[in-house]
Design a protein around this motif. Structure first.
Motif, mmCIF file in Angstrom:
data_model
loop_
_atom_site.group_PDB
_atom_site.id
_atom_site.type_symbol
_atom_site.label_atom_id
_atom_site.label_comp_id
_atom_site.label_asym_id
_atom_site.label_seq_id
_atom_site.Cartn_x
_atom_site.Cartn_y
_atom_site.Cartn_z
ATOM 1 N N GLU A 1 11.173 11.561 -4.297
ATOM 2 C CA GLU A 1 10.086 11.160 -3.397
ATOM 3 C C GLU A 1 9.108 10.231 -4.097
ATOM 4 O O GLU A 1 8.620 9.270 -3.495
ATOM 5 N N THR B 1 10.631 6.894 -4.225
ATOM 6 C CA THR B 1 10.656 6.321 -2.874
ATOM 7 C C THR B 1 9.275 5.816 -2.473
ATOM 8 O O THR B 1 9.156 4.778 -1.814
ATOM 9 N N GLU C 1 8.940 2.478 -3.867
ATOM 10 C CA GLU C 1 9.713 1.526 -3.056
ATOM 11 C C GLU C 1 8.930 1.143 -1.796
ATOM 12 O O GLU C 1 8.887 -0.035 -1.410
ATOM 13 N N LEU C 2 8.319 2.130 -1.159
ATOM 14 C CA LEU C 2 7.535 1.862 0.051
ATOM 15 C C LEU C 2 6.346 0.970 -0.274
ATOM 16 O O LEU C 2 6.008 0.059 0.494
ATOM 17 N N LYS D 1 7.181 -2.623 -0.402
ATOM 18 C CA LYS D 1 7.494 -3.250 0.883
ATOM 19 C C LYS D 1 6.278 -3.961 1.484
ATOM 20 O O LYS D 1 6.403 -4.704 2.449
ATOM 21 N N LEU E 1 13.407 0.077 6.721
ATOM 22 C CA LEU E 1 13.442 1.281 5.878
ATOM 23 C C LEU E 1 14.829 1.899 5.817
ATOM 24 O O LEU E 1 15.523 1.989 6.828
ATOM 25 N N GLN F 1 13.668 6.486 2.873
ATOM 26 C CA GLN F 1 12.336 5.887 2.935
ATOM 27 C C GLN F 1 11.656 6.264 4.243
ATOM 28 O O GLN F 1 10.470 6.606 4.262
ATOM 29 N N TYR F 2 12.414 6.193 5.323
ATOM 30 C CA TYR F 2 11.863 6.579 6.624
ATOM 31 C C TYR F 2 11.449 8.051 6.607
ATOM 32 O O TYR F 2 10.362 8.399 7.070
#
Length: 196
Positions: free
Chosen positions: A48, A51, A54-55, A58, A137, A141-142
């Motif tokens: 998490e 992730t 990563e988010l 974006k 996503l 990720q979602y």
């Protein structure tokens, strides 16, 4: 490598002494379900965190989190739902017919802020940005983003108890003002600081 129990305690509400007891069994009982579960929880926290990075990369912006959170809150969503389900819910939420007094409040105008070109004078919410975000996503990720939104909206429900009614209809102006404060840019930025 040492692992902090605090993230597991905070996220899953498992008492620290219980986790320490599970950890003691790693060498003596490697097949014990508690040992495997602790390993799973540690992996979950690690994945998490990656992730969330990563988010963040974006370039997600406040407006996207705002509309997704508002939709989840007003539609009384408490558990995970598919991306397709959220897209449909968001589209229906964005196109609500606005003819009651609640839609004249500044908070409602923040949500439904795009005027339609027709004669109706109606407005819709800017859901296309959220759609573009959802499309970009991966599944995990979602999941991470959606569960953060669920946690955020649940915190607001605990602060402002408005029963189980759906949508904005029937809310007092005082309730809408409180919600406006809870869903403000400052509030969302502090709650989603690892993403925004």
């Amino acid at each position: 490598m040492r692992f902090s129990y605090k993230p597991i305690v905070d996220k899953f509400n498992i008492p620290r002494p219980t986790l320490i007891e599970w950890k003691k069994r790693v060498k003596s009982e490697p097949e014990n379900w508690r040992v495997k579960h602790l390993s799973f929880l540690q992996d979950q926290i690690t994945i998490e965190e990656k992730t969330l990075k990563e988010l963040f990369e974006k370039g997600i912006v406040y407006e996207e989190i705002f509309i997704l959170s508002i939709c989840v809150y007003f539609e009384n969503i408490h558990t995970f739902m598919s991306k397709a389900g959220l897209r449909q819910l968001l589209k229906d939420f964005a196109h609500v017919k606005q003819n009651s007094v609640e839609f004249r409040h500044d908070f409602a105008k923040e949500i439904w802020n795009i005027k339609l070109d027709d004669e109706s004078g109606r407005c819709i919410a800017d859901y296309t940005r959220a759609f573009n975000l959802l499309d970009s996503l991966s599944s995990f990720q979602y999941y991470v983003l959606f569960m953060r939104i669920i946690d955020f909206t649940q915190t607001i429900r605990e602060k402002i108890d408005m029963g189980f009614s759906k949508g904005i209809i029937g809310k007092t102006w005082q309730e809408l003002h409180s919600l406006q404060r809870e869903f403000s840019k400052k509030s969302i930025s502090s709650q989603f600081y690892k993403i925004l």
